[in-house]
Design a protein around this motif. Structure first.
Motif, PDB file in Angstrom:
ATOM      1  N   UNK A   1       0.838  -1.205   0.000  1.00  0.00           N
ATOM      2  CA  UNK A   1       0.000   0.000   0.000  1.00  0.00           C
ATOM      3  C   UNK A   1       0.870   1.251   0.000  1.00  0.00           C
ATOM      4  N   UNK A   2       2.000   1.190   0.651  1.00  0.00           N
ATOM      5  CA  UNK A   2       2.910   2.335   0.694  1.00  0.00           C
ATOM      6  C   UNK A   2       3.520   2.594  -0.687  1.00  0.00           C
ATOM      7  N   UNK A   3       3.614   1.593  -1.500  1.00  0.00           N
ATOM      8  CA  UNK A   3       4.163   1.765  -2.845  1.00  0.00           C
ATOM      9  C   UNK A   3       3.229   2.597  -3.743  1.00  0.00           C
ATOM     10  N   UNK A   4       1.930   2.616  -3.432  1.00  0.00           N
ATOM     11  CA  UNK A   4       0.969   3.366  -4.237  1.00  0.00           C
ATOM     12  C   UNK A   4       1.108   4.872  -4.048  1.00  0.00           C
ATOM     13  N   UNK A   5       1.738   5.312  -2.998  1.00  0.00           N
ATOM     14  CA  UNK A   5       1.861   6.741  -2.718  1.00  0.00           C
ATOM     15  C   UNK A   5       2.994   7.333  -3.549  1.00  0.00           C
ATOM     16  N   UNK A   6       2.824   8.575  -4.045  1.00  0.00           N
ATOM     17  CA  UNK A   6       3.889   9.197  -4.842  1.00  0.00           C
ATOM     18  C   UNK A   6       5.128   9.484  -4.007  1.00  0.00           C
ATOM     19  N   UNK A   7       6.279   9.335  -4.654  1.00  0.00           N
ATOM     20  CA  UNK A   7       7.551   9.579  -3.982  1.00  0.00           C
ATOM     21  C   UNK A   7       8.268  10.674  -4.761  1.00  0.00           C
ATOM     22  N   UNK A   8       8.688  11.712  -4.079  1.00  0.00           N
ATOM     23  CA  UNK A   8       9.398  12.786  -4.762  1.00  0.00           C
ATOM     24  C   UNK A   8      10.899  12.516  -4.705  1.00  0.00           C
ATOM     25  N   UNK A   9      11.610  12.875  -5.761  1.00  0.00           N
ATOM     26  CA  UNK A   9      13.050  12.619  -5.762  1.00  0.00           C
ATOM     27  C   UNK A   9      13.777  13.535  -4.770  1.00  0.00           C
ATOM     28  N   UNK A  10      14.980  13.145  -4.402  1.00  0.00           N
ATOM     29  CA  UNK A  10      15.747  13.900  -3.425  1.00  0.00           C
ATOM     30  C   UNK A  10      16.253  15.219  -4.002  1.00  0.00           C
ATOM     31  N   UNK A  11      16.451  15.288  -5.316  1.00  0.00           N
ATOM     32  CA  UNK A  11      16.902  16.518  -5.958  1.00  0.00           C
ATOM     33  C   UNK A  11      16.128  16.693  -7.269  1.00  0.00           C
ATOM     34  N   UNK A  12      16.173  17.897  -7.838  1.00  0.00           N
ATOM     35  CA  UNK A  12      15.455  18.213  -9.077  1.00  0.00           C
ATOM     36  C   UNK A  12      16.190  17.591 -10.257  1.00  0.00           C
ATOM     37  N   UNK A  13      15.513  16.712 -11.001  1.00  0.00           N
ATOM     38  CA  UNK A  13      16.134  15.994 -12.106  1.00  0.00           C
ATOM     39  C   UNK A  13      16.049  16.748 -13.431  1.00  0.00           C
TER      40      UNK A  13
END
Length: 147
Positions: A11-23
């Protein structure tokens, strides 16, 4: 780890993850470097030859179509041949076995002439007329060979 832990992690995988830096900055820089340093793509020898072959085939096809059009334009129609034949030149075979065929050819020729008056440019009627004339000439040759 039990089944409940796995479900919680999925279920945690369904949540969006933001990258650590701007790509996007790195992507833009890489694209700019690639377009400015890359030489213009060159056409291979096979591609150049394929272009010439295509042009040559178009030229050949247009020459063929033009010569075919000129040839068909100068070709006389079969209707002129049958209309120029007077009825007085009917085939009168001396062999009684061919006399019936002569009568049938005369009747067929008369019907074809009437049909050609109604539809003078009909390819089907022209083919029938040509076939009939060809069969009649074959029978005339057989009559001359039989003596």
């Amino acid at each position: 780890m039990n089944e409940f832990e796995w479900l919680r992690q999925t279920r945690a995988l369904r949540e969006p993850v933001s990258p650590r830096r701007d790509l996007w900055q790195a992507i833009d820089a890489a694209l700019d470097d690639a377009t400015s340093n890359a030489p213009a793509p060159r056409r291979s020898t096979a591609q150049r030859a394929q272009g010439w072959l295509l042009a040559a085939s178009f030229a050949g096809m247009s020459l063929l179509a033009g010569s075919l059009a000129v040839h068909l334009r100068d070709r006389p129609l079969a209707t002129a041949a049958i209309q120029a034949t007077p009825d007085t030149e009917r085939w009168r075979p001396s062999d009684p076995r061919l006399a019936g065929a002569a009568v049938e050819f005369d009747a067929a020729g008369m019907e074809l002439r009437q049909a050609m008056e109604q539809a003078p440019n009909s390819p089907a009627l022209q083919r029938l007329l040509y076939r009939m004339q060809k069969q009649q000439s074959q029978l005339r040759q057989l009559e001359h060979q039989a003596g």
